[in-house]
Motif scaffolding. Structure first.
Motif, PDB file in Angstrom:
ATOM      1  N   LEU A   1      13.964  63.649  12.028  1.00 51.44           N
ATOM      2  CA  LEU A   1      13.768  62.275  12.484  1.00 51.44           C
ATOM      3  C   LEU A   1      13.189  62.244  13.894  1.00 51.44           C
ATOM      4  O   LEU A   1      12.279  61.453  14.185  1.00 51.44           O
ATOM      5  N   LEU A   2      13.697  63.125  14.757  1.00 45.72           N
ATOM      6  CA  LEU A   2      13.193  63.171  16.126  1.00 45.72           C
ATOM      7  C   LEU A   2      11.745  63.667  16.155  1.00 45.72           C
ATOM      8  O   LEU A   2      10.929  63.164  16.945  1.00 45.72           O
ATOM      9  N   ARG A   3      11.420  64.626  15.307  1.00 45.45           N
ATOM     10  CA  ARG A   3      10.030  65.108  15.244  1.00 45.45           C
ATOM     11  C   ARG A   3       9.091  63.970  14.840  1.00 45.45           C
ATOM     12  O   ARG A   3       8.027  63.787  15.436  1.00 45.45           O
ATOM     13  N   TYR A   4       9.490  63.206  13.824  1.00 44.33           N
ATOM     14  CA  TYR A   4       8.626  62.136  13.325  1.00 44.33           C
ATOM     15  C   TYR A   4       8.446  61.029  14.364  1.00 44.33           C
ATOM     16  O   TYR A   4       7.311  60.692  14.740  1.00 44.33           O
ATOM     17  N   PHE A   5       9.555  60.456  14.818  1.00 43.61           N
ATOM     18  CA  PHE A   5       9.452  59.362  15.775  1.00 43.61           C
ATOM     19  C   PHE A   5       8.903  59.845  17.118  1.00 43.61           C
ATOM     20  O   PHE A   5       8.249  59.083  17.844  1.00 43.61           O
ATOM     21  N   GLY A   6       9.152  61.119  17.430  1.00 38.95           N
ATOM     22  CA  GLY A   6       8.638  61.677  18.681  1.00 38.95           C
ATOM     23  C   GLY A   6       7.125  61.729  18.712  1.00 38.95           C
ATOM     24  O   GLY A   6       6.503  61.261  19.667  1.00 38.95           O
ATOM     25  N   VAL A   7       6.510  62.300  17.667  1.00 33.82           N
ATOM     26  CA  VAL A   7       5.053  62.427  17.668  1.00 33.82           C
ATOM     27  C   VAL A   7       4.383  61.056  17.587  1.00 33.82           C
ATOM     28  O   VAL A   7       3.349  60.813  18.223  1.00 33.82           O
ATOM     29  N   MET A   8       4.963  60.134  16.811  1.00 34.81           N
ATOM     30  CA  MET A   8       4.383  58.796  16.685  1.00 34.81           C
ATOM     31  C   MET A   8       4.499  58.024  17.998  1.00 34.81           C
ATOM     32  O   MET A   8       3.518  57.429  18.474  1.00 34.81           O
ATOM     33  N   TYR A   9       5.686  58.041  18.593  1.00 38.01           N
ATOM     34  CA  TYR A   9       5.892  57.304  19.830  1.00 38.01           C
ATOM     35  C   TYR A   9       5.131  57.958  20.983  1.00 38.01           C
ATOM     36  O   TYR A   9       4.590  57.269  21.861  1.00 38.01           O
ATOM     37  N   GLY A  10       5.084  59.297  20.989  1.00 41.89           N
ATOM     38  CA  GLY A  10       4.355  60.010  22.039  1.00 41.89           C
ATOM     39  C   GLY A  10       2.889  59.625  22.057  1.00 41.89           C
ATOM     40  O   GLY A  10       2.300  59.402  23.121  1.00 41.89           O
ATOM     41  N   TYR A  11       2.283  59.529  20.873  1.00 44.17           N
ATOM     42  CA  TYR A  11       0.872  59.141  20.787  1.00 44.17           C
ATOM     43  C   TYR A  11       0.677  57.695  21.250  1.00 44.17           C
ATOM     44  O   TYR A  11      -0.241  57.397  22.019  1.00 44.17           O
ATOM     45  N   LYS A  12       1.539  56.794  20.779  1.00 47.18           N
ATOM     46  CA  LYS A  12       1.413  55.380  21.176  1.00 47.18           C
ATOM     47  C   LYS A  12       1.637  55.211  22.676  1.00 47.18           C
ATOM     48  O   LYS A  12       0.982  54.406  23.336  1.00 47.18           O
ATOM     49  N   LEU A  13       2.569  55.974  23.226  1.00 44.50           N
ATOM     50  CA  LEU A  13       2.833  55.909  24.658  1.00 44.50           C
ATOM     51  C   LEU A  13       1.598  56.324  25.443  1.00 44.50           C
ATOM     52  O   LEU A  13       1.213  55.663  26.417  1.00 44.50           O
ATOM     53  N   GLY A  14       0.969  57.393  24.987  1.00 39.30           N
ATOM     54  CA  GLY A  14      -0.242  57.855  25.665  1.00 39.30           C
ATOM     55  C   GLY A  14      -1.366  56.853  25.565  1.00 39.30           C
ATOM     56  O   GLY A  14      -2.035  56.534  26.550  1.00 39.30           O
ATOM     57  N   VAL A  15      -1.604  56.324  24.373  1.00 41.35           N
ATOM     58  CA  VAL A  15      -2.675  55.359  24.159  1.00 41.35           C
ATOM     59  C   VAL A  15      -2.460  54.107  24.996  1.00 41.35           C
ATOM     60  O   VAL A  15      -3.391  53.542  25.579  1.00 41.35           O
ATOM     61  N   GLY A  16      -1.221  53.658  25.109  1.00 44.07           N
ATOM     62  CA  GLY A  16      -0.940  52.404  25.787  1.00 44.07           C
ATOM     63  C   GLY A  16      -0.972  52.479  27.299  1.00 44.07           C
ATOM     64  O   GLY A  16      -1.303  51.494  27.954  1.00 44.07           O
ATOM     65  N   TYR A  17      -0.642  53.649  27.886  1.00 45.67           N
ATOM     66  CA  TYR A  17      -0.428  53.692  29.327  1.00 45.67           C
ATOM     67  C   TYR A  17      -1.339  54.640  30.095  1.00 45.67           C
ATOM     68  O   TYR A  17      -1.513  54.468  31.304  1.00 45.67           O
ATOM     69  N   LEU A  18      -1.931  55.627  29.440  1.00 39.87           N
ATOM     70  CA  LEU A  18      -2.730  56.604  30.173  1.00 39.87           C
ATOM     71  C   LEU A  18      -3.936  55.980  30.854  1.00 39.87           C
ATOM     72  O   LEU A  18      -4.283  56.327  31.983  1.00 39.87           O
ATOM     73  N   THR A  19      -4.591  55.045  30.159  1.00 43.34           N
ATOM     74  CA  THR A  19      -5.753  54.387  30.754  1.00 43.34           C
ATOM     75  C   THR A  19      -5.363  53.611  32.004  1.00 43.34           C
ATOM     76  O   THR A  19      -6.048  53.664  33.034  1.00 43.34           O
ATOM     77  N   LYS A  20      -4.248  52.879  31.929  1.00 37.15           N
ATOM     78  CA  LYS A  20      -3.782  52.103  33.076  1.00 37.15           C
ATOM     79  C   LYS A  20      -3.433  53.019  34.250  1.00 37.15           C
ATOM     80  O   LYS A  20      -3.728  52.724  35.403  1.00 37.15           O
TER      81      LYS A  20
END
Length: 275
Positions: free
Chosen positions: A158-177
Motif C-alpha cells: 500500500l505504501l509503495r502504491y500511494f507513495g509513487v502516485m503521491y510522489g509524482y503528483k507532489l513533484g508535478v504540483g510544486y517543482l515548477t513553483k
C-alpha cells in the motif's frame, strides 16, 4: 518539438506502476560501495528510456545520475522514484531545468525517510508480525507464516502504491513553483548540508575503529581510543573515511582497497594496537 514528441514524454499511470513493480527487488543489488544504486537505476530505467530515448546521450546521463549512492527503506523508495520521475519529466521537456536538483532531492529525501521507514517496518511491523506468527507456528498452525507475510507485506505494498502516485503528483504540483520562486537553490544548499550530516552520522556508526593499546600504567592507564575520544569523538572513523575518499577519487581499485585495509587491520591487531 512536435505535439507527438511531447505526448511521448508524458508520464502515465502505467509508467508509475512499472516503477512500483521494479522496486520490489530493491535490495538484490545491494553493495557496500553505493548500496541500492543499481536497484534505483533499474527501477527508473524504463521511464528514462521513454523520456530520453535509448540511443541518446541524455538517456545515458540519466542512468549515470541514478547510479549515484542511494539507500532507503525499500517500501519508501517508490515515493522518491515518483518525485524523481516528475523531475526527469520536467528535465526532458524543459531545456532550462537544473539537472543537479534531481540528485539534491534524492539526497534530501532518502535520509529522513529511511529513519521513518526503518522504524515503522523494521522496528515495529516486522516485530509484531514475527511475534504473532511465531506463537501460531509454535503450536503447529500453518497460518503462522501466512499471517507474517500478510501483516508485513500488505502495508508495504500500500505504501509503495500511494507513495509513487503521491510522489509524482507532489513533484508535478510544486517543482515548477519552487523553481520559479528561486527556492530551489536554497533547497539544494540545505540538501547538501543535510547530506554531509547524514554521511557524518553514518560514518560514526558504521566505521568502527578501536585502539586497545594502553597509555600509562596501573589503574591510571587508559586506552589510546579513550584518549582520542576524549579530545575529538569519532575522529578516527572520519580519518578512515577520508582515506577511502581519496583512494576512490584517484580511482584505486576497490578490491585493492579492501585487501589493503584487511592487511593493515590484521597487522595492527596482531601487535595489540587494534582490538
Amino acid at each position: 518539438m512536435t505535439s507527438n514528441e511531447g505526448a511521448d514524454k508524458k508520464i502515465t499511470k502505467k509508467d508509475l506502476w512499472q516503477i512500483l513493480w521494479r522496486s520490489l527487488p530493491m535490495e538484490f543489488g545491494w553493495n557496500y560501495e553505493r548500496q541500492m544504486h543499481l536497484a534505483f537505476a533499474h527501477m527508473m530505467a524504463p521511464l528514462m528510456k521513454k523520456l530520453y530515448g535509448d540511443t541518446t546521450e541524455a538517456y545515458t546521463n540519466s542512468l549515470e545520475r541514478h547510479m549515484e549512492f542511494f539507500n532507503c527503506t525499500p517500501q519508501i523508495a517508490p515515493f522518491i522514484g515518483g518525485v524523481v520521475a516528475s523531475m526527469e519529466e520536467s528535465n526532458a521537456t524543459n531545456s532550462n531545468f537544473d539537472v543537479s536538483s534531481i540528485g539534491a532531492i534524492k539526497t534530501a529525501l532518502m535520509g529522513p525517510l529511511s529513519g521513518i521507514g526503518d522504524s515503522i517496518f523494521i522496528g515495529t511491523i516486522r516485530v509484531i508480525a514475527t511475534g504473532l506468527a511465531t506463537s501460531l507456528a509454535a503450536k503447529g498452525n500453518v497460518l503462522g507464516p501466512i499471517l507474517f507475510l500478510l501483516i508485513y507485506n500488505i502495508p508495504g505494498y500500500l505504501l509503495r502504491y500511494f507513495g509513487v502516485m503521491y510522489g509524482y503528483k507532489l513533484g508535478v504540483g510544486y517543482l515548477t513553483k519552487i523553481q520559479e520562486s528561486g527556492l530551489m537553490e536554497s533547497f539544494k544548499t540545505a540538501a547538501s548540508i543535510l547530506g554531509v550530516m547524514v554521511i557524518g552520522a553514518m560514518t560514526n556508526e558504521m566505521v568502527s575503529i578501536n585502539f586497545v593499546m594502553k597509555l600509562g600504567s596501573g589503574k591510571s592507564a587508559e586506552t589510546l581510543q579513550s584518549v582520542i575520544d576524549s579530545m575529538i569523538p569519532g575522529v578516527m572513523s572520519l580519518i578512515v573515511l577520508y582515506i577511502f575518499y581519496v583512494l576512490n577519487k584517484r580511482k584505486v581499485n576497490v578490491l585493492w582497497q579492501i585487501l589493503g585495509a584487511a592487511i593493515i587491520g590484521i597487522t595492527l591487531t596482531w601487535f595489540g594496537i587494534l582490538g
